[in-house]
Design a protein around this motif. Structure first.
Motif, PDB file in Angstrom:
ATOM      1  N   ASP A 238       0.849  -1.189   0.000  1.00 49.03           N
ATOM      2  CA  ASP A 238       0.000   0.000   0.000  1.00 49.03           C
ATOM      3  C   ASP A 238       0.885   1.240   0.000  1.00 49.03           C
ATOM      4  N   SER A 239       0.273   2.379  -0.076  1.00 56.95           N
ATOM      5  CA  SER A 239       1.060   3.598  -0.244  1.00 56.95           C
ATOM      6  C   SER A 239       1.939   3.853   0.976  1.00 56.95           C
ATOM      7  N   ARG A 240       1.507   3.370   2.154  1.00 58.14           N
ATOM      8  CA  ARG A 240       2.292   3.646   3.350  1.00 58.14           C
ATOM      9  C   ARG A 240       3.566   2.782   3.378  1.00 58.14           C
ATOM     10  N   SER A 241       3.395   1.472   3.151  1.00 54.38           N
ATOM     11  CA  SER A 241       4.590   0.621   3.159  1.00 54.38           C
ATOM     12  C   SER A 241       5.493   0.977   1.981  1.00 54.38           C
TER      13      SER A 241
END
Lengths: 276, 407
Positions: free
Chosen positions: B89-92
């Motif tokens: 996802d964009s966070r990882s």
């Protein structure tokens, strides 16, 4: 539509012309592929171009779209304001931006790109973002891009391919690829649409759908459509007028009824005149 | 089962006969005798037997459409999850990119001068490969003389510095611009060419540039090259050699990041779509309203400018340049990076460039077999994974009509 069947002799009072071809000839070395061809297409008309294989139908398309330069003759396209513009010697992308779009007999999609991207390419000549816009991704560029995406998706809905929008174009079935080519051509916002054997390789059911699509395009978008087709059932039921070619020359033209009973056409197709 | 075995036996016998004069006969020049080394030949035969079996097995899997290595189902899935974890996802994604950036930032401070130099070279090649990727991978124009633009950048800086005393920062844009002009100069005559013909012309172009640099002795110093090219000044101050190297490292790192950002944006833009369409079908491109000449020239210009920048940095880094750095071998190497990485893929090309430059440096023990291994990898890749390391990078589109339905 019968009043449109008055052939070439148009006066200013008659229906508005879109494409006018006068005395078109094209030589390949010593071979004359097109010989003194006259064709006129009126606004909102569906016209078929038929003839045996090798008659020069696709060559005619290539001349009109600027891929080949005519040896003789003139090709005119009327713009939306009714102004007559000469197409001879113009490059294909200019002719497309003037309102002429086409599909190809041997499907020429961008196979490794997605269905949606294929249609988005068609919007190229109607959009403006350049390298600077690509790098900065400013508001105008993003707006234009989103507009391109949404319009392209809407076109996919028109040709009934919306559910496949993220698929690679090469994975589509033959009939779907032909419909995608039509959607891509429509994305250029044409006034004149040239379809090169749109029903080739389609089953009867798909052909019927295609027929309905072509009718729908004409009535909804006020498009003028010129199609090359070998499926006589479709040609006869769909066309307002028919041009018949043989050996690069126009041998007959008129309404489907007139062409069907023309002895020269029967001879060209069947070889024997008494074999209708 | 019998066929592959008999094939393997045949292959090993064939190899033993072929290599017998080289491997089996040893002339002892001291005692003037001939020694027969049958043990080596037998060993070779056995090795070829097993390799042939393996080769056949690989082909049969490929023929049946199976992956080469089939992990046990549980393990394969776990491994796949593990590999895709940083991108899930964009966070990882942001976390893993930050970690990568931190590692790259700290690297020159903790590693040796030698290591930093290798890394600079690797990053320069990343930049070159990404640049060539525009022409070859995205736009499908096979350019075999890419190193010419690299040379233009390097010589632009060296000569402007030698004759006019211009500094690095003034020459960086000039080098890029000159490379673009050379790209356009090459682009105009080849507008009508494609495929093999284009490849041959660009190959010739690369050689012309190299030979000009080699023979125009009064200007370029010929094969003696140009010496004492200064490094980049740091706010008007010249740095010592060690500091200079570290400074250039950061400079190249920044340049690579910039390259990746610019090329990603370019690829995903209207211009990028037109370039990809050019790769797929030129006639359909024209018929869809794309100006072929303009798009082709953009491909050449956009591609060559990165080589120009890389060339200027290269000259500043090595302080000495001569035509020997700009041979066809370099062009071929950069092209290999693009092909191995996966045409048009940005991540793949970066990985391939790093592997092809770093692997030979850290595997010095095998340096004798470098070209052999390189060739073998190329052959195996082209047979079993012709599309390159990374494929199927698809851009995501947001469709307003769909969003309404899902909401």
């Amino acid at each position: 539509m019968n009043n449109l069947a008055k052939h070439d002799a148009q006066t200013t009072a008659g229906p508005r012309q879109v494409l006018v071809v006068e005395g078109l000839s094209r030589d390949f070395g010593g071979l004359r592929a097109l010989n003194d061809l006259d064709v006129t297409i009126n606004e909102g008309e569906i016209v078929a171009l038929i003839g045996p294989n090798g008659a020069g139908k696709t060559t005619f398309f290539n001349c009109v779209t600027g891929i080949y330069t005519p040896t003789e003759g003139q090709i005119f396209l009327y713009d939306a304001n009714g102004k007559k513009q000469l197409l001879n010697g113009k490059k294909p992308h200019i002719i497309t931006s003037m309102g002429m779009a086409r599909t190809f007999q041997n499907i020429r999609l961008f196979g490794d790109m997605t269905v949606l991207e294929n249609v988005m390419i068609g919007r190229h000549c109607r959009t403006h973002a350049g390298i600077w816009g690509a790098l900065t991704r400013n508001a105008r560029t993003r707006r234009e891009e989103q507009d391109t995406i949404d319009r392209s998706y809407a076109l996919l809905e028109t040709v009934n391919l919306a559910h496949l929008w993220n698929e690679s174009a090469r994975n589509l079935s033959y009939g779907a690829q032909r419909r995608l080519e039509i959607a891509r051509a429509l994305a250029t916002e044409p006034r004149m649409l040239l379809l090169d054997e749109p029903a080739a390789g389609m089953n009867p059911h798909e052909t019927q759908e295609l027929e309905a699509l072509v009718r729908d395009l004409r009535s909804r978008l006020k498009l003028s459509i010129l199609l090359i087709e070998h499926d006589m059932g479709m040609v006869m039921s769909l066309s307002d007028r028919i041009y018949v070619m043989e050996y690069g020359s126009r041998i007959a033209y008129g309404t489907p009824e007139e062409v069907r009973s023309n002895p020269r056409v029967i001879q060209a197709y069947l070889g024997e005149s008494d074999d209708a | 089962m019998m066929r592959p075995v008999s094939k393997a036996i045949l292959a090993s016998i064939w190899f033993m006969i072929l290599t017998f004069p080289v491997m089996g006969i040893k002339l002892n020049t001291v005692e003037q005798t001939v020694e027969w080394q049958f043990d080596r030949i037998i060993l070779l035969g056995v090795a070829i037997f097993f390799l042939s079996l393996l080769w056949n097995w690989c082909f049969s899997r490929k023929g049946r459409g199976l992956p080469l290595i089939a992990l046990p189902s549980g393990m394969g899935a776990t491994l796949g999850r593990l590999c895709s974890l940083p991108l899930r996802d964009s966070r990882s994604r942001a976390v893993s990119l930050t970690v990568l950036l931190l590692v790259m930032l700290v690297m020159p401070l903790v590693s040796s001068f030698y290591q930093t130099n290798i890394m600079i070279l690797a990053l320069l090649y990343v930049m070159l490969a990404l640049g060539l990727n525009i022409a070859v991978g995205i736009a499908g124009q096979l350019v075999l003389g890419y190193v010419a633009f690299y040379a233009v950048g390097a010589y632009a800086y060296a000569l402007l510095n030698q004759f006019f005393g211009l500094g690095f920062w003034a020459c960086l844009p000039v080098g890029g611009l000159l490379a673009v002009l050379f790209g356009l100069a090459l682009g105009f005559p080849v507008l009508r060419l494609r495929g093999d013909y284009l490849a041959i012309v660009t190959l010739g172009f690369g050689e012309i540039v190299r030979l000009t640099l080699l023979n125009w002795t009064s200007l370029t110093g010929g094969s003696g090259g140009i010496k004492n090219i200064p490094g980049p000044s740091f706010f008007g101050k010249q740095l010592s050699i060690e500091d200079n190297t570290i400074f250039i490292y950061y400079l190249v790192l920044l340049a690579v990041i910039l390259t990746i950002v610019v090329i990603t944006r370019l690829k995903n833009s209207r211009v990028g779509l037109a370039l990809q369409a050019l790769r797929e079908d030129e006639i359909a491109c024209e018929a869809m309203g794309i100006d072929l000449a303009r798009v082709k020239l953009s491909a050449f210009a956009l591609s060559s400018c990165w080589a120009g920048f890389a060339g200027v940095i290269f000259a500043a880094k090595s302080t000495f340049i001569n035509p020997a750095s700009f041979t066809f071998m370099e062009s071929a190497m950069i092209l290999s990076m693009v092909v191995l990485g996966g045409m048009g893929s940005i991540v793949g090309v970066v990985i391939a460039a790093l592997i092809l430059i770093l692997a030979p440096e850290y595997l010095r023990a095998f340096s004798d077999y470098r070209m052999l291994i390189f060739g073998a990898i190329m052959v195996i890749m082209m047979i079993f994974r012709p599309q390159g390391l990374v494929t199927g990078e698809r851009r995501k589109y947001r469709i307003n009509a769909l969003k309404g339905e899902q909401a």
